[in-house]
Motif scaffolding. Sequence first.
Motif, short mmCIF file in Angstrom:
data_model
loop_
_atom_site.label_atom_id
_atom_site.label_comp_id
_atom_site.label_asym_id
_atom_site.label_seq_id
_atom_site.Cartn_x
_atom_site.Cartn_y
_atom_site.Cartn_z
N SER A 234 0.82 -1.21 0.00
CA SER A 234 0.00 0.00 0.00
C SER A 234 0.85 1.26 0.00
CB SER A 234 -0.95 0.01 1.21
OG SER A 234 -0.20 -0.06 2.42
N GLY A 235 1.98 1.22 0.70
CA GLY A 235 2.81 2.42 0.81
C GLY A 235 3.98 2.46 -0.14
N GLY A 236 4.42 1.30 -0.62
CA GLY A 236 5.55 1.25 -1.53
C GLY A 236 6.85 1.69 -0.86
N TRP A 237 7.65 2.45 -1.60
CA TRP A 237 8.94 2.91 -1.10
C TRP A 237 8.82 4.35 -0.61
CZ3 TRP A 237 12.95 -0.31 -0.51
CH2 TRP A 237 12.92 -1.51 -1.21
N THR A 238 9.39 4.61 0.57
CA THR A 238 9.34 5.95 1.17
C THR A 238 10.71 6.30 1.71
OG1 THR A 238 7.03 5.59 1.83
CG2 THR A 238 8.21 7.41 2.88
N VAL A 239 11.20 7.52 1.41
CA VAL A 239 12.49 7.94 1.94
C VAL A 239 12.38 8.14 3.44
CG1 VAL A 239 13.31 8.97 -0.22
CG2 VAL A 239 12.00 10.35 1.40
N GLN A 240 13.47 7.91 4.14
CA GLN A 240 13.45 7.94 5.59
C GLN A 240 13.03 9.31 6.13
OE1 GLN A 240 16.55 5.79 7.61
NE2 GLN A 240 16.75 7.34 9.20
N SER A 241 13.41 10.40 5.44
CA SER A 241 13.07 11.73 5.94
C SER A 241 11.57 11.99 5.92
CB SER A 241 13.79 12.79 5.10
OG SER A 241 13.44 12.69 3.73
N ARG A 242 10.81 11.18 5.18
CA ARG A 242 9.35 11.35 5.11
C ARG A 242 8.62 10.18 5.75
NH1 ARG A 242 8.70 13.31 -1.25
NH2 ARG A 242 10.04 15.16 -1.08
N LEU A 243 9.35 9.30 6.37
CA LEU A 243 8.77 8.09 6.93
C LEU A 243 8.15 8.41 8.28
CD1 LEU A 243 8.63 5.04 6.11
CD2 LEU A 243 10.60 4.70 7.59
N GLN A 244 6.83 8.23 8.40
CA GLN A 244 6.14 8.51 9.65
C GLN A 244 6.06 7.29 10.55
OE1 GLN A 244 2.34 10.14 8.53
NE2 GLN A 244 3.22 12.12 7.93
N LEU A 245 6.02 6.11 9.94
CA LEU A 245 5.99 4.86 10.68
C LEU A 245 7.14 3.99 10.20
CD1 LEU A 245 2.15 4.09 10.50
CD2 LEU A 245 3.40 5.01 12.46
N PRO A 246 7.59 3.04 11.02
CA PRO A 246 8.66 2.15 10.57
C PRO A 246 8.27 1.42 9.29
CG PRO A 246 8.28 1.89 12.92
CD PRO A 246 7.17 2.75 12.39
N GLY A 247 9.26 1.10 8.47
CA GLY A 247 8.98 0.31 7.28
C GLY A 247 8.44 -1.06 7.66
#
Length: 358
Positions: A234-247
Amino acid sequence: MGAALILGMIRAACVEIEVPLPTASAWPEADTFFCKDPAWVGGDDAYSVDLGHCRVLWLFADSLIDPSGKHSRHGSVFGRNSVAIQSGYNPASASIKFYWRHQGGRPASFFHETTNEWYWPGGGTLIDGHLVIFLMRVQAAGKGALGFKVFGSAAVLIDNPDAEPSEWRTQICRIPDNGPGVVVGSGSTFGEDGHLYAFGSVEPGKHDIYLNRWPLALVLQGRFDDPEWWTGESGGWTVQSRLQLPGRSSFNEGGTEFTVHFSKRFHSYLEFQTTGCGSADVTMRSATNLAGPWSTSRVIYTPPEKTRPRIMIYAGKAHPELAGADLVLTYATNSFELGDVIRDQTLYYPRFIRLVFR
């Protein structure tokens, strides 16, 4: 039938289609491969990188080096890491040369430690003529923690990997800390689809495994400062600086040191590790997609050392570039008692396994 349901059924089917278990056997002719140097008398870990032109890079963690050159562990120097270059792809017939640094006229770690921390190697790979090696950052710890704590990671970018390791131009690159405590790159890393992918393990704990990536253009600039995290379909790939929850973890109950590679034979990714504490087994799992879902872990080999007292078996890894079997693996042996390692030179050398798939 909805597209989402169809996709779910396909993924479920993929999980059920497992790679057949191989026949695994010891390879005593190869086990002497690391034992021939007069000064390098044992080492930990053992990741490998195919450098091409029949050259294979080996990356070792804690290493024992005999400054007298008499191939003795009594009086040997303890380095936190070392490397070697193998010439030829079959370890039963290849040659090998080891490398470490010198400090004050004494052997020292190849990748220098600081006052407060040292490096153990993780996975490595070649990217557009550059060598990338991930390093685990390690600190001393109190009793009950085996004397160390793995707490972070870094990456080394080397722009002249065809040179002798003693002549490498190395750039240490920052990898930021993260909330889950993942040691980024403690497992395999490789380039695919315009990105550098790296598997890492949560330390300490149950070794949940996470997947990170970077665009290759940033990697070649030494830009590891904002890794992307796999967060699920659902979320795909997200850069750490925009990551609100752990991968989202790719699989659970992994290992600190393990390997993942793509098998053309099975059109699947294969993961190898050791499972168990101390007297461990070598296990494998598979997936048709890099991010999973992954199959259950299955035992493929029980090391003969497993019944020895105080034994430590760990760091099971595959080396798909090596010849001599359908697939070549190694694992590490150690002891909870240092005296065993000094006295018994059957310990603390990587041991080889040959796999044959039917």
